[in-house]
Design a protein around this motif. Structure first.
Motif, PDB file in Angstrom:
ATOM      1  N   ASP A   1       1.026  -0.958   0.217  1.00 49.05           N
ATOM      2  CA  ASP A   1      -0.262  -0.685   0.128  1.00 49.05           C
ATOM      3  C   ASP A   1       0.649   1.638   0.076  1.00 49.05           C
ATOM      4  O   ASP A   1       1.642   1.800   0.758  1.00 49.05           O
TER       5      ASP A   1
ATOM      6  N   ASP B   1       7.806   4.988   5.708  1.00 53.79           N
ATOM      7  CA  ASP B   1       6.957   3.836   5.731  1.00 53.79           C
ATOM      8  C   ASP B   1       7.461   2.102   5.794  1.00 53.79           C
ATOM      9  O   ASP B   1       8.266   1.889   4.115  1.00 53.79           O
TER      10      ASP B   1
ATOM     11  N   ARG C   1       1.409   9.529   2.311  1.00 56.57           N
ATOM     12  CA  ARG C   1       1.527  10.599   3.480  1.00 56.57           C
ATOM     13  C   ARG C   1       2.530  11.317   4.117  1.00 56.57           C
ATOM     14  O   ARG C   1       2.345  12.158   4.589  1.00 56.57           O
ATOM     15  N   VAL C   2       3.716  10.177   3.556  1.00 57.35           N
ATOM     16  CA  VAL C   2       4.945  10.711   4.385  1.00 57.35           C
ATOM     17  C   VAL C   2       4.879  11.825   3.928  1.00 57.35           C
ATOM     18  O   VAL C   2       5.260  13.028   4.351  1.00 57.35           O
TER      19      VAL C   2
ATOM     20  N   GLY D   1       0.123   3.663   0.074  1.00 55.48           N
ATOM     21  CA  GLY D   1      -0.644   5.176   0.621  1.00 55.48           C
ATOM     22  C   GLY D   1      -0.072   5.667   1.713  1.00 55.48           C
ATOM     23  O   GLY D   1       0.171   6.835   2.314  1.00 55.48           O
ATOM     24  N   PRO D   2       0.748   5.047   2.727  1.00 58.71           N
ATOM     25  CA  PRO D   2       1.243   5.652   4.430  1.00 58.71           C
ATOM     26  C   PRO D   2       2.496   6.233   3.687  1.00 58.71           C
ATOM     27  O   PRO D   2       3.053   7.285   4.235  1.00 58.71           O
ATOM     28  N   GLN D   3       3.391   5.917   2.002  1.00 59.51           N
ATOM     29  CA  GLN D   3       4.733   6.375   2.002  1.00 59.51           C
ATOM     30  C   GLN D   3       4.342   7.904   1.216  1.00 59.51           C
ATOM     31  O   GLN D   3       4.391   8.945   1.421  1.00 59.51           O
TER      32      GLN D   3
ATOM     33  N   ARG E   1       3.498  14.724   4.067  1.00 63.61           N
ATOM     34  CA  ARG E   1       3.339  16.291   5.191  1.00 63.61           C
ATOM     35  C   ARG E   1       4.921  17.100   4.857  1.00 63.61           C
ATOM     36  O   ARG E   1       4.913  17.740   5.466  1.00 63.61           O
TER      37      ARG E   1
END
Length: 199
Positions: free
Chosen positions: A9, A144, A15-16, A11-13, A19
């Protein structure tokens, strides 16, 4: 390439990265980055174009966005980049959640490649350019772990395949075997893990 990649996924990376981009002040946009000849604004522009190209590659929506070589133009940000970059990063992650993104052939940067390879390439780009952006702007960076693992696997495999003096990555910068995985991945990408922005 292991089957595990197909469950990554992004997504987590993504989002990092969103940010990190949010933490970039306008005064930092002209600062240098670990990428030769790229200021922070060019790196952000590259990330925006990359997110769009690999979003479309995942959707197999091939055309101008997937056919253009990343070297074709010097990337830069547009006036609305603060809204655009997080939006396209979210779309990128969403597009790669579709199982069919990881199968068959697709294209990115004008190069035809299997879906699962394209997915690993984009994970690598997000992890390494996240490091570039964090280093250039003096922010903390924790990628991530799953994306980092995929990026490291891709970089290690490509380092073995060639002497790597040319092409997409610069010559490998050796990092000690006991160095953190991120430092080893950064070194394999041709960057100095100890790079700090000029005072």
């Amino acid at each position: 390439m292991t089957h595990d990649t197909t469950t990554l996924d992004l997504g987590p990376q993504a989002r990092v990265l969103a940010r990190l981009a949010e933490g970039v002040g306008d005064a930092r946009l002209a600062d240098p980055t670990p990428c030769p000849d790229m200021a922070v604004r060019n790196l952000l522009g590259h990330l925006t174009g990359l997110a769009i190209a690999f979003r479309d590659a995942a959707r197999k929506d091939l055309g101008a966005t997937t056919d253009t070589s990343p070297e074709a133009t010097a990337p830069d940000i547009g006036p609305g980049w603060r809204e655009e970059l997080p939006k396209v990063l979210g779309e990128l992650a969403e597009a790669w959640r579709a199982p069919q993104a990881w199968t068959g052939m697709t294209r990115a940067g004008g190069i035809d490649l299997p879906g699962e390879v394209a997915g690993a390439v984009v994970a690598d780009e997000l992890v390494i350019h996240g490091w570039d952006l964090a280093r250039a702007t003096g922010q903390e960076y924790e990628p991530d772990p799953a994306a980092l693992q995929v990026a490291y696997g891709l970089l290690a495999a490509s380092a073995e395949e060639s002497d790597r003096d040319a092409g997409m990555f610069g010559p490998v910068v050796p990092a000690p075997d006991d160095a953190p995985l991120l430092d080893r991945a950064v070194g394999l990408s041709g960057r100095d893990p100890g790079w700090t922005r000029p005072a």
